[in-house]
Design a protein around this motif. Structure first.
Motif, mmCIF file in Angstrom:
data_model
loop_
_atom_site.group_PDB
_atom_site.id
_atom_site.type_symbol
_atom_site.label_atom_id
_atom_site.label_comp_id
_atom_site.label_asym_id
_atom_site.label_seq_id
_atom_site.Cartn_x
_atom_site.Cartn_y
_atom_site.Cartn_z
ATOM 1 N N CYS A 32 0.855 -1.193 0.000
ATOM 2 C CA CYS A 32 0.000 0.000 0.000
ATOM 3 C C CYS A 32 0.891 1.243 0.000
ATOM 4 C CB CYS A 32 -0.893 -0.006 1.240
ATOM 5 S SG CYS A 32 -1.893 1.480 1.412
ATOM 6 N N GLN A 41 0.090 4.041 1.247
ATOM 7 C CA GLN A 41 -0.167 4.817 2.458
ATOM 8 C C GLN A 41 0.310 4.122 3.731
ATOM 9 O OE1 GLN A 41 -1.760 7.866 2.307
ATOM 10 N NE2 GLN A 41 -1.482 7.559 0.115
ATOM 11 N N CYS A 42 0.468 2.806 3.682
ATOM 12 C CA CYS A 42 0.740 2.035 4.885
ATOM 13 C C CYS A 42 1.893 1.066 4.625
ATOM 14 C CB CYS A 42 -0.474 1.194 5.296
ATOM 15 S SG CYS A 42 -2.028 2.068 5.266
ATOM 16 N N CYS A 47 -5.897 -2.696 0.661
ATOM 17 C CA CYS A 47 -5.098 -2.645 1.879
ATOM 18 C C CYS A 47 -6.043 -2.878 3.053
ATOM 19 C CB CYS A 47 -4.431 -1.283 2.013
ATOM 20 S SG CYS A 47 -3.697 -1.033 3.633
ATOM 21 N N GLN A 58 -5.482 -2.367 6.085
ATOM 22 C CA GLN A 58 -5.289 -1.387 7.148
ATOM 23 C C GLN A 58 -6.108 -0.136 6.897
ATOM 24 O OE1 GLN A 58 -3.961 -2.257 9.828
ATOM 25 N NE2 GLN A 58 -3.356 -4.185 8.890
ATOM 26 N N CYS A 59 -6.008 0.408 5.676
ATOM 27 C CA CYS A 59 -6.651 1.703 5.421
ATOM 28 C C CYS A 59 -7.814 1.598 4.450
ATOM 29 C CB CYS A 59 -5.629 2.713 4.909
ATOM 30 S SG CYS A 59 -5.080 2.396 3.231
HETATM 31 ZN ZN LIG Z 1 -3.110 1.112 3.416
#
Ligand SMILES: [Zn+2]
Ligand SMILES: [Zn+2]
Length: 731
Positions: A447, A449-450, A465, A467-468
């Protein structure tokens, strides 16, 4: 004598608002005065905001400049007990009071006057001309005497169009009236006969019902294997509570709050209880909130936030599946609804029933130490017995690299299919494949962003993802080396397992159940109910199938990767795996048919796998408790997680280091601080995350020390600090 719970017009009152301010603000009581606890609307800058009269004003501001409360809302004032509960919960979780108040006012339109809707009943006149449709409407209304219906209900129930009813209204044969939209809930009848109880259940039911009648605080851990009839037992406690004229709350994990469950409750008490969950409409939420506040809803079945509703006279809180991780809210206010239920009940003189087949170690230890009463239901309700548990040693199975169902497990599934029974393949991994890898250079798609890998979801045709929630299309060209058509899925998720099952069992109907494959919780629950009713032969599922659903025709559960939860450094890894495997296995062999659970594992000698197999729960808890006690970790010690996050990694680390160096307030109470370390997922949504872990002895007053400690830190810019008391997860 002045009434301390009423403020006359012009008196200074302190109003707590839902706005992020660090204290209550002074206002003048409005015309007509206001009660302590009143819900009010107050001016704040140019805006009008919701607040609660929290006490007398401080008076440390020029009286002439203090503004007045704009109006008192037409709802019951917040009770002293509720205000204390919010204060204690805030102090325990180190949450600012405005955030606690937001939890307690999660119903839109609280300030609006009760809105009206049109209802229809039999009018005084006869229609000039009788038609078939008109006759149906009038006969239907005659049958129900003086009852009134909405236009939609009346049209549906009498099988006519709404224009027929409108026509009858014009003629005066049907009367149209205004009625408040927020209707009280139908009264429940605790005296209806419940299900016949076994001796075991009867003993437990009598015990909790007596505790409820005593009207004092107490917590009971009700432990019993899946299908042992825990629900029947706690419904008797609910009946005792309703008979005593008090309100009752049953908390369930969101996914277990099914139509099937509500139906059981309705059958027991003769009417539908109030249901509070994320799928409830705004109108319904407001109705429930108001009716609970007026004492016109006796029983609420709800997800964790139902704990913050304004009960007038709560006598019992049941926390079903008390070990479930969804009781811990992991963003916003970090609280555990199970622990907060115990806190609320202790302030009220109410009883708590914690119900589980596989209790959390916390509750088990509280029962061991005598803080909770423990009741065990050993006998399985009805003729079914516990499933037989077996392992499949994967070291001895030879499987090609793109297959996950061993031959042993396949044969077992085939047998069930021939017998016309259901089989379940369990894998706690959503999506198609956990890793997408370039065969040319070895690059794994992550990802942006993560710090997390993107998981392929073939059903959604995207990489996601977990997570996000960010998604992107599946690349055809490697983002790293540019090679074409070399991206390949690695490892199984439920969707891929579903594909394998279709190939292995070509004549079977295969259904994949995963939370991300349905538009809403309601659609998912409907799908689960369809499958339970026989809509599929092979069910593939993630952990959501482990929770509370009955599959009467299911006789085999195959766990694809029993080792999955044992990896990782989580304090509760062993406990979670034990609970999850026991619950999943418990899906097999309800009703009349005995079941089998088969666990595919590469480490059949692992103590947790052996404990699962032996079904030796007490042995497992004792061993796990001894380990945690030796390490001084919960429930034999205290822990708090501190997470600092921000867009700049160096800045976040500097702040965390500064905190770690200046830990005098912690040292004073004998608490230790560990870290900083990058959080296991060091970046989520572009924010860098650093963790500190605080450990202390069991009796230490940790919150005060932590509050003092973190208040030294000035958060710059967009940096944030979150304190997680009793952390459940360490991501
Ligand atoms: Zn993410
Ligand atoms: Zn590549």
């Amino acid at each position: 004598m002045i009434d301390p719970s009423f403020f006359d017009e012009g008196a200074l009152v302190a109003v707590l608002t839902t706005q992020p301010l660090d204290r209550a603000l002074d206002y003048k009581a409005p015309e007509g005065g206001c009660h302590l606890g009143a819900f009010v609307e107050v001016p704040l800058g140019p805006r009008k905001v919701l607040g609660v009269v929290w006490g007398p004003g401080k008076g440390d501001y020029d009286y002439a400049k203090v503004r007045s409360v704009l109006r008192v809302l037409d709802v019951a004032p917040m009770r002293a007990e509720m205000r204390r509960f919010l204060e204690k919960a805030a102090a325990y979780t180190l949450t600012p009071m405005p955030a606690m108040l937001r939890l307690a006012t999660r119903a839109p339109g609280l300030g609006d006057p009760p809105s009206m809707r049109k209802v229809y009943r039999r009018g005084p006149d006869e229609p000039d001309r009788m038609t078939d449709a008109r006759r149906r409407v009038l006969e239907f209304l005659a049958e129900y005497g003086d009852l009134s219906f909405t236009l939609k209900e009346l049209a549906e129930l009498s099988g006519v169009t709404s224009s027929v009813i409108k026509g009858l209204v014009k003629q005066g044969a049907v009367a149209e009236e205004d009625s408040p939209r927020d209707l009280p809930f139908a009264p429940l009848d605790p005296d209806l006969p419940g299900k016949e109880l076994t001796e075991d259940q009867d003993r437990a039911a009598t015990h909790v019902a007596e505790a409820v009648r005593a009207g004092t605080y107490g917590t009971t851990l009700l432990r019993g294997v899946t299908g042992s009839g825990k629900t029947e037992v706690y419904l008797e406690a609910v009946a005792a509570c309703l008979s005593a004229g008090r309100q009752a709350l049953v908390l369930l994990p969101e996914i277990a709050l099914t139509a099937e469950f509500l139906k059981r409750v309705e059958v027991r008490f003769g009417a539908r209880p109030a249901e509070w969950h994320s799928g409830a409409t705004m109108t319904e939420r407001r109705r429930i909130w108001r009716m609970i506040g007026q004492g016109q809803a006796q029983l609420v079945i709800g997800a964790r936030s139902a704990l913050f509703l304004p009960y007038q006279n709560l006598g019992l809180i049941v926390v079903d599946e008390e070990h479930d991780t969804s009781y811990k809210q992991e963003d916003g206010v970090l609280y555990n609804a199970r622990d907060m239920a115990v806190l609320r009940a202790s302030l009220l003189g109410a009883q708590v029933v914690l119900s589980s087949a596989t209790p959390s170690l916390e509750s088990w230890a509280n029962a061991e130490s005598g803080k909770y009463t423990r009741l065990d239901l050993e006998a399985r309700f009805g003729p079914a017995v516990l499933p037989t548990m077996k392992t499949i040693d994967m070291r001895a199975e030879t499987l090609p690299s793109d297959r996950w169902v061993s031959d042993t497990l396949k044969r077992a599934v085939d047998q069930r299919l021939e017998a016309g029974e259901q089989a379940m393949l369990f894998l706690n991994r959503r999506g198609y494949a956990p890793i997408t890898l370039c065969r040319a250079c070895g690059h794994q798609v992550g990802c942006d962003q993560c710090d997390a890998r993107m998981v392929e979801h073939r059903f959604l045709k995207r990489l996601m993802c977990h997570q996000c929630g960010e998604t992107k299309p599946m690349p055809t060209v490697c983002p790293s080396c540019g090679a074409e058509d070399r991206m390949a899925p690695v490892g199984p998720g439920v969707e891929r397992l579903g594909e394998e099952a279709v190939k292995l069992f070509p004549d079977a109907r295969v259904a994949v159940l995963s939370s991300d494959m349905y538009g809403s919780a309601r659609a998912l629950k409907a799908e689960i109910e369809g499958i339970a009713a026989g809509g599929a032969d092979v069910v593939i599922g993630t952990q959501l199938v482990a929770k509370g659903h009955n599959f009467p025709n299911l006789t085999l559960v195959g766990v694809i990767d029993a080792d999955l939860g044992l990896q990782g450094s989580d304090l509760r890894a062993a406990e979670r795996t034990f609970q999850l495997m026991r619950q999943v296995a418990g899906r097999a062999g309800r009703a009349e048919k005995p079941g089998t659970a088969m666990l595919q594992t590469f480490q059949p000698e692992h103590p947790v796998i052996r404990a699962i197999l032996a079904g030796d729960e007490e042995g497992f808890w004792r061993a796990e408790a001894a380990e945690r006690e030796a390490a001084g970790v919960p429930p034999y010690g205290r822990m708090a997680g501190i997470i600092l996050s921000g867009p700049d990694a160096a800045q976040v680390f500097d702040a965390a280091n500064a905190l770690a160096r200046n830990a005098v307030p912690l040292a004073r109470v004998g608490a230790q601080v560990f870290g900083p370390a990058p959080a296991p997922i060091a970046r989520i949504r572009g924010r860098h995350r650093v963790r500190l872990l605080v450990k202390a002895g069991k009796g230490v007053a940790l919150q005060g020390a932590i509050a003092q400690w973190v208040s030294q830190l000035r958060l710059k810019g967009d940096m944030r600090l979150a304190v997680d008391i009793d952390p459940q997860s360490f991501y």
